[in-house]
Design a protein around this motif. Structure first.
Motif, PDB file in Angstrom:
ATOM      1  N   ALA A  79      16.174  73.125 -29.292  1.00 18.35           N
ATOM      2  CA  ALA A  79      17.883  73.428 -28.299  1.00 18.35           C
ATOM      3  C   ALA A  79      18.704  73.898 -28.808  1.00 18.35           C
ATOM      4  O   ALA A  79      18.734  73.139 -29.695  1.00 18.35           O
ATOM      5  N   LEU A  99      19.616  75.838 -16.746  1.00 17.48           N
ATOM      6  CA  LEU A  99      19.345  77.344 -17.388  1.00 17.48           C
ATOM      7  C   LEU A  99      17.300  76.835 -17.631  1.00 17.48           C
ATOM      8  O   LEU A  99      16.613  77.789 -17.184  1.00 17.48           O
ATOM      9  N   GLY A 100      17.847  76.015 -19.073  1.00 16.23           N
ATOM     10  CA  GLY A 100      16.258  76.163 -19.491  1.00 16.23           C
ATOM     11  C   GLY A 100      15.163  75.608 -19.166  1.00 16.23           C
ATOM     12  O   GLY A 100      14.323  75.946 -18.882  1.00 16.23           O
ATOM     13  N   GLU A 102      14.871  75.761 -15.417  1.00 22.00           N
ATOM     14  CA  GLU A 102      14.801  77.364 -14.767  1.00 22.00           C
ATOM     15  C   GLU A 102      13.390  78.317 -14.943  1.00 22.00           C
ATOM     16  O   GLU A 102      12.732  79.041 -14.307  1.00 22.00           O
ATOM     17  N   SER A 103      13.729  78.127 -16.451  1.00 15.09           N
ATOM     18  CA  SER A 103      13.282  78.973 -16.948  1.00 15.09           C
ATOM     19  C   SER A 103      12.416  79.184 -17.488  1.00 15.09           C
ATOM     20  O   SER A 103      10.634  80.192 -17.825  1.00 15.09           O
ATOM     21  N   ARG A 147      22.650  70.654 -21.198  1.00 16.99           N
ATOM     22  CA  ARG A 147      22.331  71.541 -21.608  1.00 16.99           C
ATOM     23  C   ARG A 147      21.075  71.826 -21.769  1.00 16.99           C
ATOM     24  O   ARG A 147      19.649  71.415 -21.935  1.00 16.99           O
ATOM     25  N   ALA A 148      21.181  71.184 -23.184  1.00 11.20           N
ATOM     26  CA  ALA A 148      20.382  70.869 -24.123  1.00 11.20           C
ATOM     27  C   ALA A 148      19.306  69.665 -24.190  1.00 11.20           C
ATOM     28  O   ALA A 148      18.742  69.966 -24.188  1.00 11.20           O
TER      29      ALA A 148
END
Lengths: 249, 588
Positions: A79, A99-100, A102-103, A147-148
């Motif tokens: 990440a 975000l990560g 979700e993807s 997020r990471a």
């Protein structure tokens, strides 16, 4: 086996017919449970190297191996934290952190649980629904870190994560990143951080990889064996800082 | 309670002020329009249809375009800057720009012709100026919005950095504001230039009632040969037009675009900068260097003017008074300034009188018993609105995917953009009579043709705005998206669509403006002496202008059309635009 191995990594850009060598045969390893800092003068290609490790760019020649396999594109175990935070202005803190996940197709409830957990860990409890615009620089980078962490990577790549912050905020965040990393519950094994702050590198790293000016070559790798938590006023700390300075300048 | 009432009162006052401004504007336009007693000297010039004269026609058309473009550029920078820098002025200038850009300019074209032709007593110069004015009105608003938008999106810290270093107004303009405008300025100029061709065709032929005037040029050549059905000659002219457009694109717009890309504001380096062989060639060519030197000289002269204009007027006045004090005894100076003020007030009072009289006359005209056709206006508006909505939906359906593909695929960008730019520049107005001839005979054919022409007036604004929107997604956001594995639909909904939302809104606003304009040509077409119409506000207006000459109908159609457009903009697009600026603006 090392977590990450770099073998003769070279990067050449073609610009207006001329070719510019940014990185020249860079080789080093990153073991498990290590904090490695890449230091060097600006323009020496250390950020480019980090982007290649993260799979965002490819080397012109040479190999980058993660757990023995070549890095081909973005790896789910790696990440990135960006210097400019790179938060999406139209997404809330939670949405940015999710975000990560979700993807990767993680279901909404799990996503939310993960996001809440890591937002909590970076101390942003209560700001879940805020937009990046409403946050201070330090808080934005906390979102970037959350997020990471939320994708629970084994290798965390940080590209000058503190250089856009004020000194006090930066120092607080450095200590928090270290304590997060030392937390045995955290999935992150090793961290690679790009910085041009030598003192910052000595404060955080187990090992410092020093680069020359463009084209970037590894001048030396310096182990940092100082006990943690480190004291910047400590004589050994100052000596080591001076030593790295004299390598680069 | 009291505060709420105070707010309501203030808002009512604002509405009232808006109404007053609108009335004054309408009155001023009416004042110009009311002077029909113009004699055209020498009768209509010969109808150009000689194929050997094509280069001559092309050079005249190009000169008209260039004159209009230079005017548009100057106007845009001054207007956009004033609307941004002067808040009270901006509160009035922005809505006015909204109205101006959504007003179907073609509807006011006869007014412009009367005015300029009257000004030059029926000479050719008047016709030329009217044509340049029409092209100007098709180019200027888009560039002005670009200027305003780039100024509002200047990163706050850049502006603050400039202010912190004590950068004065002149230097701030040349070092910060102008460079910040460059990307949008160049980009929107390309759009406007293409739009200009579209209207050039329409304005080289001027019909006033039964009389037709042709200015020698490519546009009138195309229309005349097409209307006579000499399609071979039309094709030859069209080929010349396309060649001219391509040459300009290669030699001017492309290198300019490359040059402009270095003014893009970005936080991280994003690989090699784009290059252009022609730009390099321009740089090495000695004539180009001399032009540069001359340009710098002109620029420094212009800068002095700009600085004088930007200096707060009171300071300027004080300086002037100081000079006056030195030269004349105080009394004389005071007398002089008093006289100047008197003249100023006299002019203002005179203009005010004329405008107010026109407002009254317009009011009287509208208060006369309505003509029976007036009852058709609501239905005509609805029909035109439906036609435009259909054209807009079609545009949206193909431009969003196309823009995304073109903007993210470097090869496609290199290959397709020039193609689309040429396509966008080929004025559909020139081909329209042919299209009409082919399909108007069938049932509902004219309706299809009208939607088609409206489409050609709308789609390119959307496409080019969207392409620039996708391309301006910051490199680090794109990298973050890649680093976290965003792909497919998620990448689209989380990154692309939000990022292009502001350009989608701006593009839509301009597209609708272009659409209303196109409708005026699209709903009423004369081909080989036959008139084809599709029922709508455009055909109503054209009938009133060209056949019945009913002034009351003309004004009722124009005003109701403008009111509908302005209402749509205020109630629908403005809130979206505000949302775009608030939520979707990319700022760190």
């Amino acid at each position: 086996m090392a977590l990450l191995e770099l073998k003769d990594v070279t990067k050449v850009y073609a610009e207006e017919g001329r070719s510019i060598t940014v990185l020249d045969r860079v080789s080093f390893d990153v073991e498990e449970e290590r904090f490695v800092c890449l230091v060097g003068p600006s323009g020496c290609g250390k950020s480019t190297l980090l982007r290649m490790i993260a799979g965002l760019d490819q080397p012109t020649s040479g190999r980058i191996l993660y757990e023995g396999r070549p890095v081909a594109g973005v790896d789910p175990h790696i990440a990135v934290v960006f210097q400019s935070f790179a938060l999406f202005p139209w997404l809330t803190v939670t949405q940015n952190v999710e975000l990560g996940l979700e993807s990767r197709g993680v279901d909404p409830t799990t996503r939310r649980r993960f996001a809440d957990k890591y937002i909590d860990q970076v101390g942003l409890d209560g700001f879940e629904e805020a937009y990046p615009r409403e946050l201070s620089g330090g808080m934005k980078q906390r979102v970037g870190i959350a997020r990471a962490l939320a994708v629970e990577p084994r290798l965390l790549c940080m590209d000058e994560p503190f250089s856009a912050l004020d000194a006090l905020t930066a120092q607080n965040l450095r200590e928090e990143v270290l304590s997060l990393w030392e937390d045995p519950n955290l999935k992150v094994s090793s961290i690679i951080m790009v910085t041009h702050g030598i003192e910052e590198a000595v404060f955080m790293a187990d090992r410092i990889v020093a680069f020359s000016a463009r084209p970037g070559r590894v001048i030396s790798t310096v182990p940092v064996d100082l006990p943690r938590p480190r004291n910047r006023k400590d004589e050994a700390f100052l000596r080591l800082t001076d030593q790295v300075y004299s390598l680069i300048v | 309670m009291r505060r709420a009432r105070g707010q309501a009162l203030a808002s009512a006052r604002r509405q009232l002020m808006r109404l007053v401004w609108f009335l004054l504007l309408a009155g001023a336009l009416y004042f110009i329009y009311r002077r029909p007693a113009v004699i055209f000297r020498g009768g209509p010039p010969g109808v150009p249809s000689d194929a050997r004269a094509i280069p001559y026609y092309a050079s005249l058309s190009l000169a008209r375009m260039t004159a209009a473009y230079v005017l548009s550029l100057l106007f845009s920078i001054v207007y956009g800057y004033t609307a941004w820098a002067n808040r009270p002025a901006g509160r009035f200038l922005l809505p006015l720009l909204d109205v101006l850009q959504s007003v179907p300019v073609l509807g006011f074209f006869p007014a412009a012709v009367f005015f300029f032709v009257g000004l030059f007593h029926g000479g050719r110069l008047g016709l030329e100026l009217a044509a340049v004015f029409l092209i100007f009105t098709s180019q200027a608003w888009n560039i002005t919005f670009g200027v305003y938008e780039s100024l509002t999106t200047i990163p706050r810290d850049l502006d603050e950095a400039a202010r912190a270093f004590g950068v004065g107004p002149g230097l701030r303009f040349s070092r910060l504001l102008l460079p910040a405008m460059v990307p949008k300025l160049v980009y929107n100029s390309m759009l406007s230039w293409a739009g200009g061709w579209y209207f050039l065709i329409a304005c080289e032929i001027i019909s006033l009632g039964p009389v037709n005037f042709s200015l020698p040029g490519l546009g009138s050549y195309l229309i005349n040969t097409a209307q006579d059905g000499r399609l071979g000659l039309t094709m030859l002219g069209l080929a010349a037009l396309v060649a001219l457009i391509i040459a300009l694109d290669l030699l001017l717009w492309r290198p300019l675009g490359v040059w402009a890309s270095r003014f893009k504001y970005e936080l991280t380096a994003s690989g090699p900068a784009p290059t252009s062989r022609v730009l390099t060639m321009w740089r090495k060519w000695p004539v180009a260097r001399w032009t540069m030197v001359a340009g710098v000289a002109v620029w420094s002269a212009l800068r002095r003017v700009v600085r004088a204009v930007l200096t707060p007027p009171r300071r300027g006045l004080a300086a002037a008074e100081k000079v006056a004090d030195r030269r004349w005894p105080g009394l004389l100076a005071r007398l002089g300034s008093f006289a100047a003020r008197l003249v100023g007030w006299f002019i203002v009072a005179g203009l005010g009188y004329l405008v107010i009289r026109s407002v009254i006359a317009l009011g009287r005209l509208l208060l006369q018993p309505m003509p029976p056709e007036a009852r058709l206006i609501p239905a005509a508006l609805a029909a035109s609105f439906l036609r435009l909505s259909l054209a807009y939906l079609i545009s949206l359906a193909w431009t969003v995917p196309a823009a995304y593909f073109i903007a993210t695929n470097e090869r496609a960008y290199q290959v397709l953009m020039p193609v689309f730019e040429v396509l966008a520049s080929v004025p559909a107005t020139a081909l329209f009579p042919v299209i009409v001839f082919i399909i108007a005979g069938r049932a509902g054919g004219m309706n299809v043709a009208a939607v088609l022409l409206a489409l050609t007036g709308m789609q390119w604004y959307l496409l080019f705005n969207l392409v620039s929107g996708v391309r301006s997604i910051p490199a680090d956001l794109e990298e973050a998206a890649r680093a976290y594995g965003l792909k497919g639909r998620l990448y689209l909904t989380r990154v692309v669509l939000p990022a292009i939302f502001p350009s989608l809104v701006t593009g839509s606003i301009t597209a609708w403006g272009g659409g209303w304009n196109a409708l005026i040509i699209a709903e009423y077409v004369v081909y080989r002496g036959r008139t084809f119409t599709a029922f709508g506000i455009g055909s109503l207006l054209d009938q009133a202008t060209y056949t019945s000459g009913n002034l009351q109908m003309i004004w009722l159609s124009l005003i109701s059309m403008v009111l509908l457009i302005v209402t749509l903009n205020r109630a629908f697009w403005r809130p979206l635009y505000d949302l775009a600026a608030r939520r979707f603006k990319i700022e760190y």
